[in-house]
Design an enzyme around this catalytic site. Structure first.
Site, PDB file in Angstrom:
ATOM      1  N   ARG A  80       0.837  -1.191   0.000  1.00 59.70           N
ATOM      2  CA  ARG A  80       0.000   0.000   0.000  1.00 59.70           C
ATOM      3  C   ARG A  80       0.876   1.247   0.000  1.00 59.70           C
ATOM      4  O   ARG A  80       2.009   1.231   0.455  1.00 59.70           O
ATOM      5  CB  ARG A  80      -0.911   0.022   1.236  1.00 59.70           C
ATOM      6  N   TYR A 132      -1.626  -3.377  -7.040  1.00 60.35           N
ATOM      7  CA  TYR A 132      -1.381  -4.156  -5.839  1.00 60.35           C
ATOM      8  C   TYR A 132      -2.505  -4.102  -4.799  1.00 60.35           C
ATOM      9  O   TYR A 132      -2.969  -3.013  -4.436  1.00 60.35           O
ATOM     10  CB  TYR A 132      -0.066  -3.707  -5.168  1.00 60.35           C
ATOM     11  N   LYS A 137      -9.730  -2.254   1.437  1.00 57.97           N
ATOM     12  CA  LYS A 137      -9.429  -1.149   2.334  1.00 57.97           C
ATOM     13  C   LYS A 137     -10.165   0.139   1.912  1.00 57.97           C
ATOM     14  O   LYS A 137     -10.627   0.900   2.759  1.00 57.97           O
ATOM     15  CB  LYS A 137      -7.910  -0.921   2.402  1.00 57.97           C
ATOM     16  N   HIS A 150     -10.620  -2.506  11.246  1.00 60.27           N
ATOM     17  CA  HIS A 150      -9.543  -3.382  10.734  1.00 60.27           C
ATOM     18  C   HIS A 150      -9.348  -4.517  11.741  1.00 60.27           C
ATOM     19  O   HIS A 150      -8.377  -4.525  12.499  1.00 60.27           O
ATOM     20  CB  HIS A 150      -8.271  -2.527  10.596  1.00 60.27           C
ATOM     21  N   SER A 186      -1.414  -3.747  10.222  1.00 63.81           N
ATOM     22  CA  SER A 186      -1.066  -4.607   9.097  1.00 63.81           C
ATOM     23  C   SER A 186       0.167  -5.458   9.422  1.00 63.81           C
ATOM     24  O   SER A 186       1.148  -4.956   9.973  1.00 63.81           O
ATOM     25  CB  SER A 186      -0.782  -3.746   7.869  1.00 63.81           C
ATOM     26  N   CYS A 212       0.538  -7.751  11.632  1.00 60.81           N
ATOM     27  CA  CYS A 212       0.787  -7.916  13.069  1.00 60.81           C
ATOM     28  C   CYS A 212      -0.016  -9.055  13.679  1.00 60.81           C
ATOM     29  O   CYS A 212      -0.237  -9.081  14.895  1.00 60.81           O
ATOM     30  CB  CYS A 212       0.530  -6.613  13.811  1.00 60.81           C
ATOM     31  N   GLY A 213      -0.497  -9.993  12.856  1.00 65.01           N
ATOM     32  CA  GLY A 213      -1.008 -11.231  13.436  1.00 65.01           C
ATOM     33  C   GLY A 213      -2.503 -11.506  13.375  1.00 65.01           C
ATOM     34  O   GLY A 213      -2.966 -12.441  14.018  1.00 65.01           O
ATOM     35  N   LYS A 214      -3.278 -10.740  12.599  1.00 67.33           N
ATOM     36  CA  LYS A 214      -4.721 -11.003  12.545  1.00 67.33           C
ATOM     37  C   LYS A 214      -5.025 -12.349  11.888  1.00 67.33           C
ATOM     38  O   LYS A 214      -5.767 -13.158  12.435  1.00 67.33           O
ATOM     39  CB  LYS A 214      -5.465  -9.883  11.782  1.00 67.33           C
ATOM     40  N   ASP A 238      -9.554  -9.840   8.584  1.00 66.65           N
ATOM     41  CA  ASP A 238      -9.010  -8.501   8.304  1.00 66.65           C
ATOM     42  C   ASP A 238      -9.983  -7.357   8.599  1.00 66.65           C
ATOM     43  O   ASP A 238      -9.550  -6.293   9.007  1.00 66.65           O
ATOM     44  CB  ASP A 238      -8.566  -8.428   6.842  1.00 66.65           C
ATOM     45  N   SER A 288       4.761 -10.389   0.443  1.00 62.15           N
ATOM     46  CA  SER A 288       4.125 -11.262  -0.549  1.00 62.15           C
ATOM     47  C   SER A 288       2.843 -11.821   0.061  1.00 62.15           C
ATOM     48  O   SER A 288       2.737 -11.970   1.282  1.00 62.15           O
ATOM     49  CB  SER A 288       5.073 -12.385  -0.977  1.00 62.15           C
ATOM     50  N   ARG A 289       1.867 -12.116  -0.783  1.00 66.88           N
ATOM     51  CA  ARG A 289       0.523 -12.441  -0.295  1.00 66.88           C
ATOM     52  C   ARG A 289      -0.065 -13.667  -0.983  1.00 66.88           C
ATOM     53  O   ARG A 289       0.275 -13.979  -2.123  1.00 66.88           O
ATOM     54  CB  ARG A 289      -0.409 -11.247  -0.572  1.00 66.88           C
ATOM     55  N   ARG A 337       2.714  -4.354  17.647  1.00 67.82           N
ATOM     56  CA  ARG A 337       3.994  -5.044  17.616  1.00 67.82           C
ATOM     57  C   ARG A 337       4.972  -4.149  18.374  1.00 67.82           C
ATOM     58  O   ARG A 337       5.458  -3.162  17.838  1.00 67.82           O
ATOM     59  CB  ARG A 337       4.390  -5.190  16.136  1.00 67.82           C
ATOM     60  N   ASN A 395      -1.326 -18.471  21.861  1.00 65.89           N
ATOM     61  CA  ASN A 395      -2.106 -17.258  22.158  1.00 65.89           C
ATOM     62  C   ASN A 395      -3.493 -17.608  22.701  1.00 65.89           C
ATOM     63  O   ASN A 395      -4.158 -16.771  23.314  1.00 65.89           O
ATOM     64  CB  ASN A 395      -2.238 -16.373  20.912  1.00 65.89           C
TER      65      ASN A 395
HETATM   66  P1  GTP Z   1      -2.616  -7.769   7.235  1.00 64.07           P
HETATM   67  O1  GTP Z   1      -3.132  -8.791   6.294  1.00 64.07           O
HETATM   68  O2  GTP Z   1      -1.464  -6.983   6.672  1.00 64.07           O
HETATM   69  O3  GTP Z   1      -3.663  -6.858   7.784  1.00 64.07           O
HETATM   70  O4  GTP Z   1      -1.868  -8.531   8.448  1.00 64.07           O
HETATM   71  P2  GTP Z   1      -2.294  -9.515   9.630  1.00 64.07           P
HETATM   72  O5  GTP Z   1      -2.551  -8.703  10.862  1.00 64.07           O
HETATM   73  O6  GTP Z   1      -3.359 -10.460   9.211  1.00 64.07           O
HETATM   74  O7  GTP Z   1      -0.907 -10.280   9.918  1.00 64.07           O
HETATM   75  P3  GTP Z   1      -0.534 -11.828   9.840  1.00 64.07           P
HETATM   76  O8  GTP Z   1      -1.401 -12.698  10.712  1.00 64.07           O
HETATM   77  O9  GTP Z   1      -0.454 -12.215   8.427  1.00 64.07           O
HETATM   78  O10 GTP Z   1       0.931 -11.814  10.499  1.00 64.07           O
HETATM   79  C1  GTP Z   1       2.010 -11.131   9.970  1.00 64.07           C
HETATM   80  C2  GTP Z   1       3.316 -11.676  10.467  1.00 64.07           C
HETATM   81  O11 GTP Z   1       3.345 -11.760  11.884  1.00 64.07           O
HETATM   82  C3  GTP Z   1       3.591 -13.081   9.931  1.00 64.07           C
HETATM   83  O12 GTP Z   1       4.912 -13.140   9.452  1.00 64.07           O
HETATM   84  C4  GTP Z   1       3.400 -13.965  11.134  1.00 64.07           C
HETATM   85  O13 GTP Z   1       4.202 -15.118  11.088  1.00 64.07           O
HETATM   86  C5  GTP Z   1       3.756 -13.052  12.316  1.00 64.07           C
HETATM   87  N1  GTP Z   1       2.979 -13.437  13.528  1.00 64.07           N
HETATM   88  C6  GTP Z   1       1.645 -13.647  13.602  1.00 64.07           C
HETATM   89  N2  GTP Z   1       1.265 -14.024  14.837  1.00 64.07           N
HETATM   90  C7  GTP Z   1       2.396 -14.052  15.584  1.00 64.07           C
HETATM   91  C8  GTP Z   1       2.665 -14.387  16.961  1.00 64.07           C
HETATM   92  O14 GTP Z   1       1.783 -14.729  17.750  1.00 64.07           O
HETATM   93  N3  GTP Z   1       3.966 -14.275  17.365  1.00 64.07           N
HETATM   94  C9  GTP Z   1       4.968 -13.904  16.516  1.00 64.07           C
HETATM   95  N4  GTP Z   1       6.199 -13.832  17.005  1.00 64.07           N
HETATM   96  N5  GTP Z   1       4.756 -13.605  15.215  1.00 64.07           N
HETATM   97  C10 GTP Z   1       3.481 -13.674  14.754  1.00 64.07           C
HETATM   98  C1  SPV Z   2      -3.021  -4.584   5.057  1.00 64.49           C
HETATM   99  O1  SPV Z   2      -2.017  -3.975   4.622  1.00 64.49           O
HETATM  100  O2  SPV Z   2      -3.537  -4.318   6.176  1.00 64.49           O
HETATM  101  C2  SPV Z   2      -3.610  -5.700   4.284  1.00 64.49           C
HETATM  102  C3  SPV Z   2      -3.142  -5.892   2.905  1.00 64.49           C
HETATM  103  O3  SPV Z   2      -4.478  -6.390   4.777  1.00 64.49           O
HETATM  104  S1  SPV Z   2      -3.814  -4.757   1.771  1.00 64.49           S
HETATM  105  O4  SPV Z   2      -5.030  -5.328   1.215  1.00 64.49           O
HETATM  106  O5  SPV Z   2      -2.832  -4.569   0.696  1.00 64.49           O
HETATM  107  O6  SPV Z   2      -4.131  -3.518   2.423  1.00 64.49           O
HETATM  108 MN    MN Z   3      -5.138  -5.598   6.787  1.00 64.17          MN
END
Ligand code: GTP
Ligand code: SPV
Ligand code: MN
Length: 581
Positions: free
Chosen positions: A70, A198, A207, A227, A249, A251-253, A276, A365-366, A397, A493
């Site tokens: 983004r 993208y 978004k 979000h 973004s 951070c683990g969702k 998300d 990468s996604r 984070r 968790n």
């Molecule tokens: P968006 O799609 O960007 O909104 O992100 P998201 O919040 O869904 O993040 P996602 O769950 O994909 O996690 C992103 C990164 O954080 C990945 O590389 C995970 O491996 C890492 N991660 C997720 N949960 C944990 C956790 O509990 N501990 C640690 N150390 N890393 C984590």
């Molecule tokens: C984010 O960045 O929070 C995402 C990926 O979930 S995007 O759809 O590119 O915004």
């Molecule tokens: Mn997101």
């Protein structure tokens, strides 16, 4: 195909006159259409099929190397008054916004096909769902929208019945970052995005519509567009609760939404409603109910493994579009954290040489995959009413300061907790990674109006709802002196989620501190968990002096919103300051 909705038909003709495509395709959302698009993209090189034996129906898309995340600095909210967009957004007057991008759309679809995508965010039968139409010249966007939304004939029928839809105009343009803009016109319920193919810049239902435009609508209509992931927890006794959690973004969702209970938690079940975005309304029963407006996941690939997220790992072995991952010699997708295989080609499509230390897969990468492929997909995701929310969780984070978990003392304190979220920046947006910044409710890049008004809107739910969810803050990302994560995270968790639910049910022990309620010693179940009690103590400690500094920084931050900062938020802040002494 065409439409009986005059406003839509007129808009499509106007856009066609401006962009001058070779032809126009109205998308019907059928499997045949998806298959045809995939076939065409494989012929034109937009997609490459991956190993058809080990990764059936999986494809690789490599985006332009300057178009991988983004672009917050090129994202604008265009309101008449700058103050209404707020310091949290880039602003342009609506006329200036149109004047900036319209010339870029002039003739931009010459030699291309223009796709018209009617889509519905949320179950088609849900009164809480909202529709939009995205016009795009990117077949990659169409294929992703097929997976991410309920699109095509059913959505068009809903639009024709209600007459309401958000207008999203998208073109990849020439992919020049100098001519890239993502413009939002909340009062017009419209979006214009050009110059990027993208994710969040181009899949306008996500978004742009479901957060920026929807948050603006939600404020005027009395609901919340957030979000947030939505996850269901079922205890061995069959007790079920839903939690909505906002983390910035990457951070683990996605990971929390589909976590697998550890060995020690036999009999627990986790159900994913969304990973998300959550749209939340007060129901007739006075509780907060949530729907996931999406139908698929656009998830971070790096880090996905059988140990971290087996559900996602298994899901993406078929029927998945991969964007910007690396590949192996036998044409399987590869990413940092994948347990096996050796990458031979990186995300730019270059051969990997031994001296090349850069990540093989892009850190952002996604994967794009249908939610229905998730082994723990919650059937209630299709329920037009949504699911009742027991707890709202904020998180960030942060290598220091923020404890593993703590609970707000009341709603206003919870709103302050959400407003104060700070997190290290990630690769999900172009810019420096690892810098701590405020990201209120994980909505810094996504709130379509002034954060001051947004916090006020959040505070107003105390009057709107009879039974509000509990409010919590978590941090999975505390680091030790060696830089290692102190908390094991992922499936473990669940231990923290259990304390959260037990607090909501009034059956878990807590100790009161100036920043909120923390788990009493031993209140988080650490049975069969290999963690040093001293580490656990550190994760659950509150350092008053550090928190005083933090609260000064929060005061400075919320103060930046001037007279838009709600008095209720300032009062909640003052209470914490007073408690810190
Ligand atoms: P968006 O799609 O960007 O909104 O992100 P998201 O919040 O869904 O993040 P996602 O769950 O994909 O996690 C992103 C990164 O954080 C990945 O590389 C995970 O491996 C890492 N991660 C997720 N949960 C944990 C956790 O509990 N501990 C640690 N150390 N890393 C984590
Ligand atoms: C984010 O960045 O929070 C995402 C990926 O979930 S995007 O759809 O590119 O915004
Ligand atoms: Mn997101």
């Amino acid at each position: 195909m065409s439409t009986s909705n005059k406003a839509l038909a007129t808009w499509v003709s106007e856009v066609a006159a401006l962009t001058q495509p070779d032809n126009i395709v109205w998308c019907d959302g059928s499997t045949e259409e998806y298959d045809r698009l995939i076939k065409e993209m494989c012929e034109t090189g937009i997609l490459d099929p991956l190993n058809s034996e080990t990764y059936p129906d999986c494809y690789l898309h490599l985006s332009s190397p300057s178009d991988v995340a983004r672009v917050e600095h090129l994202t604008f909210v265009c309101t008449d008054e700058k103050e209404d967009a707020g310091p949290n957004n880039n602003w342009m007057a609506p006329a200036d916004g149109h004047a900036k991008v319209d010339p870029l759309f002039d003739g931009c679809m010459k030699g291309r096909t223009m796709y018209v995508i009617p889509y519905c965010m949320g179950p088609i039968a849900s009164p809480l769902a909202r529709c939009g139409v995205e016009i795009t010249d990117s077949p990659y966007v169409v294929a992703n929208m097929h997976i991410m939304t309920r699109m095509g004939s059913a959505a068009l029928a809903r639009i024709e019945k209600s007459g309401k839809f958000v207008r999203g105009l998208h073109s990849t343009g020439d992919l020049d970052p100098e001519r890239r803009f993502v413009m939002h016109f909340p009062h017009e319920l419209s979006i214009k995005s050009i110059g990027s193919g993208y994710g969040g810049n181009a899949l306008l239902g996500k978004k742009c519509h479901a957060l920026r435009i929807a948050s603006y609508q939600a404020r005027t209509e009395g609901w919340l567009a957030e979000h947030m992931l939505i996850v269901g927890l079922e205890s061995p006794e069959g007790e079920k609760h839903y939690i909505a959690a906002a983390f910035p973004s990457a951070c683990g969702k996605t990971n929390l939404a589909m976590l697998i209970p550890p060995e020690s938690h036999k009999g627990w079940k986790i159900w994913t409603v969304g990973d998300d975005i959550a749209w939340m309304h007060v129901g007739d029963d006075g509780q907060l109910w949530a729907i996931n407006p999406e139908a698929g996941y656009f998830g971070v690939v790096p880090g996905t493994s059988p140990n971290t997220n087996k559900n996602a790992y298994d899901m993406i072995e078929s029927g998945t579009i991969f964007t910007n991952v690396a590949t192996t010699a036998n044409n399987e997708p590869w990413w940092e954290g994948r347990p096996d295989g050796t990458p031979t080609t990186n995300w730019k499509g270059e051969a990997i040489t031994p001296d090349n230390k850069a990540p093989a897969a892009h850190p952002n990468s996604r994967f794009t995959v249908s939610a229905k492929k998730n082994p723990c997909y919650a059937e209630e995701s299709e329920d037009p009413r949504g699911v009742p929310i027991s707890a709202i969780v904020f998180g960030g984070r942060r290598r220091e300061l923020a404890p593993l978990v703590y609970q707000a003392k009341n709603w206003a304190h919870g709103v302050l907790m959400g407003a104060s979220v700070a997190s290290e920046t990630t690769a999900a947006a172009i810019g420096q990674v690892g810098v701590v910044r405020r990201d209120s409710m994980a909505m810094k890049p996504f709130c379509g109006y002034n954060f001051g008004d947004y916090w006020d809107h959040w505070l107003s739910f105390e009057q709107r709802a009879d039974k509000l969810p509990g409010m919590f803050h978590v941090n999975w990302f505390r680091r030790d002196a060696d830089g290692g994560f102190m908390w094991p995270g992922f499936g473990e968790n669940l231990r923290v989620l259990r304390w959260i639910i037990d607090r909501c049910e009034g059956r878990a022990e807590a100790r009161e501190t100036p920043i909120g309620y923390l788990p009493a010693p031993g209140a988080i179940d650490t049975d069969d968990l290999d963690i040093d009690p001293a580490v656990m103590d550190k994760l659950l400690a509150v350092d008053n002096e550090q928190w005083k500094t933090e609260m000064d920084s929060v005061e400075e931050y919320i103060g930046k919103f001037g007279d838009r900062t709600p008095e209720g938020l300032k009062a909640a802040h003052q209470k914490v300051v007073a408690a810190l002494g």
